[in-house]
Design a protein around this motif. Structure first.
Motif, mmCIF file in Angstrom:
data_model
loop_
_atom_site.group_PDB
_atom_site.id
_atom_site.type_symbol
_atom_site.label_atom_id
_atom_site.label_comp_id
_atom_site.label_asym_id
_atom_site.label_seq_id
_atom_site.Cartn_x
_atom_site.Cartn_y
_atom_site.Cartn_z
ATOM 1 N N ASN A 17 16.028 3.256 5.929
ATOM 2 C CA ASN A 17 14.950 2.817 5.048
ATOM 3 C C ASN A 17 14.267 1.559 5.580
ATOM 4 N N ALA A 18 15.060 0.626 6.119
ATOM 5 C CA ALA A 18 14.490 -0.616 6.625
ATOM 6 C C ALA A 18 13.596 -0.367 7.840
ATOM 7 N N LEU A 19 14.023 0.532 8.717
ATOM 8 C CA LEU A 19 13.203 0.851 9.884
ATOM 9 C C LEU A 19 11.924 1.576 9.466
ATOM 10 N N ARG A 20 12.044 2.473 8.504
ATOM 11 C CA ARG A 20 10.860 3.158 7.977
ATOM 12 C C ARG A 20 9.865 2.163 7.412
ATOM 13 N N GLU A 21 10.381 1.218 6.645
ATOM 14 C CA GLU A 21 9.540 0.207 6.010
ATOM 15 C C GLU A 21 8.827 -0.669 7.035
ATOM 16 N N ASP A 22 9.533 -1.005 8.114
ATOM 17 C CA ASP A 22 8.997 -1.967 9.074
ATOM 18 C C ASP A 22 8.132 -1.328 10.160
ATOM 19 N N ILE A 23 8.553 -0.180 10.642
ATOM 20 C CA ILE A 23 7.854 0.431 11.784
ATOM 21 C C ILE A 23 6.701 1.334 11.358
ATOM 22 N N GLY A 24 6.850 2.026 10.249
ATOM 23 C CA GLY A 24 5.783 2.912 9.801
ATOM 24 C C GLY A 24 5.444 3.958 10.852
ATOM 25 N N ASP A 25 4.162 4.062 11.214
ATOM 26 C CA ASP A 25 3.769 5.061 12.218
ATOM 27 C C ASP A 25 3.797 4.512 13.635
ATOM 28 N N GLY A 26 4.387 3.311 13.800
ATOM 29 C CA GLY A 26 4.544 2.782 15.147
ATOM 30 C C GLY A 26 4.428 1.266 15.209
ATOM 31 N N ASP A 27 5.136 0.677 16.162
ATOM 32 C CA ASP A 27 5.032 -0.770 16.425
ATOM 33 C C ASP A 27 3.822 -0.980 17.325
ATOM 34 N N HIS A 28 2.663 -1.050 16.714
ATOM 35 C CA HIS A 28 1.421 -1.084 17.498
ATOM 36 C C HIS A 28 1.262 -2.358 18.324
ATOM 37 N N SER A 29 1.893 -3.450 17.895
ATOM 38 C CA SER A 29 1.829 -4.691 18.677
ATOM 39 C C SER A 29 2.459 -4.479 20.049
ATOM 40 N N SER A 30 3.644 -3.851 20.037
ATOM 41 C CA SER A 30 4.333 -3.583 21.311
ATOM 42 C C SER A 30 3.654 -2.475 22.096
ATOM 43 N N LEU A 31 3.260 -1.425 21.380
ATOM 44 C CA LEU A 31 2.612 -0.298 22.049
ATOM 45 C C LEU A 31 1.330 -0.718 22.752
ATOM 46 N N ALA A 32 0.651 -1.719 22.194
ATOM 47 C CA ALA A 32 -0.637 -2.145 22.728
ATOM 48 C C ALA A 32 -0.525 -2.911 24.045
ATOM 49 N N CYS A 33 0.597 -3.624 24.247
ATOM 50 C CA CYS A 33 0.629 -4.515 25.406
ATOM 51 C C CYS A 33 1.876 -4.423 26.281
ATOM 52 N N ILE A 34 2.849 -3.598 25.890
ATOM 53 C CA ILE A 34 4.078 -3.487 26.683
ATOM 54 C C ILE A 34 4.249 -2.041 27.140
#
Length: 286
Positions: A17-34
């Motif tokens: 539940n915690a990961l669902r709440e925090d990540i949603g449809d993706g960690d876009h901050s990381s996806l954008a630059c890493i």
């Protein structure tokens, strides 16, 4: 208390539940630059003094996010730590580490604070027979974590919820029409439902303790909001007929005096509802 299997299911639910709440449809901050192929290493840095808790939970989180993440543990749960200590290193996918970071920190900071507070009570009780208990005054949704932290700090768990023990408090007694009715109806209910649950009954005064004892079959009497003098009287009255527990506004300053009254347990909501997170951070390692 709940079984180990039930406890593990609770932890799995919390993580999911915690990961669902925090990540949603993706960690876009990381996806954008890493880059997805990027590898990294981070350390869990202690920025305060206390008892560390949540190391094993963190391992569960990392494994849930990415089974390929590797954790090198330097400090185990329940160990005293000081500012500047490194608890563990985690190595693998940079994106995976960042996905797990906030849940690991949020949980470990709170769990460590609870373990630290619990350990302070435990130290006050050294040399007595009295043990410190938690309560149901926990954060909704993460009770398993908070009770786990109490155990890490050296305390003991009360019931997990409303389902694993009978606890007749003042409102139950008043709504049921008195102590005799509340206890007799409870015993009949357990018999009818074929349930094997321990019964705890709260007493508001010495007369109620006498009534509870007259009913018999009680696992523990909760001596609630008694002063020291009356607590001693209550303990002497109860003797070895059942276990005793003091509760009600008991603090670090007063807990030892209640223990010296001879009670088996002291319960305190302060273990879980009146704490300040232990300062921890997860920092990238070059």
């Amino acid at each position: 208390m709940i079984s180990q299997e039930q406890f593990e299911k609770e932890i799995e639910i919390i993580i999911t539940n915690a990961l669902r709440e925090d990540i949603g449809d993706g960690d876009h901050s990381s996806l954008a630059c890493i880059p997805i192929s990027a590898l990294g290493k981070a350390k869990l840095l202690v920025k305060d003094n206390g008892i560390i808790a949540g190391v094993e939970f963190a391992k569960h989180v990392f494994a849930k996010v990415d089974e390929s993440l590797k954790v090198e543990t330097l400090v185990e749960d329940g160990t005293p730590v000081k500012r500047g200590d490194i608890v563990f290193y985690v190595e693998g996918s940079s994106q995976s580490i960042l996905k797990a970071e906030r849940l690991v920190l949020n949980a470990m900071q709170r769990m460590s604070a609870i373990a630290t507070k619990t350990n302070e009570f435990v130290k006050k009780l050294e040399g007595t027979k009295t043990k410190i208990l938690d309560t149901r005054k926990t954060t909704p949704g993460i009770r398993a974590l908070e009770k786990w932290a109490v155990k890490i700090g050296g305390g003991e768990n009360h019931r997990f919820g409303l389902f694993d023990m009978i606890m007749l408090k003042d409102n139950h007694i008043d709504f049921a029409g008195g102590i005799d009715n509340a206890i007799s109806k409870t015993k009949q209910y357990l018999k009818d439902k074929e349930l094997d649950l321990k019964i705890i009954v709260e007493a508001r005064n010495l007369d109620e303790i006498k009534q509870i004892l007259a009913c018999g079959g009680i696992y523990r009497i909760l001596i609630d909001n008694f002063n020291f003098e009356d607590t001693v009287k209550a303990v002497n009255l109860i003797g070895d007929k059942c276990l005793t527990e003091s509760s009600g506004g008991i603090t670090l300053e007063s807990v030892r005096k209640y223990a010296q009254c001879g009670v088996d347990y002291v319960s305190s909501g302060a273990l879980t509802h009146s704490i300040y997170n232990l300062d921890l951070s997860l920092k990238a390692v070059d």
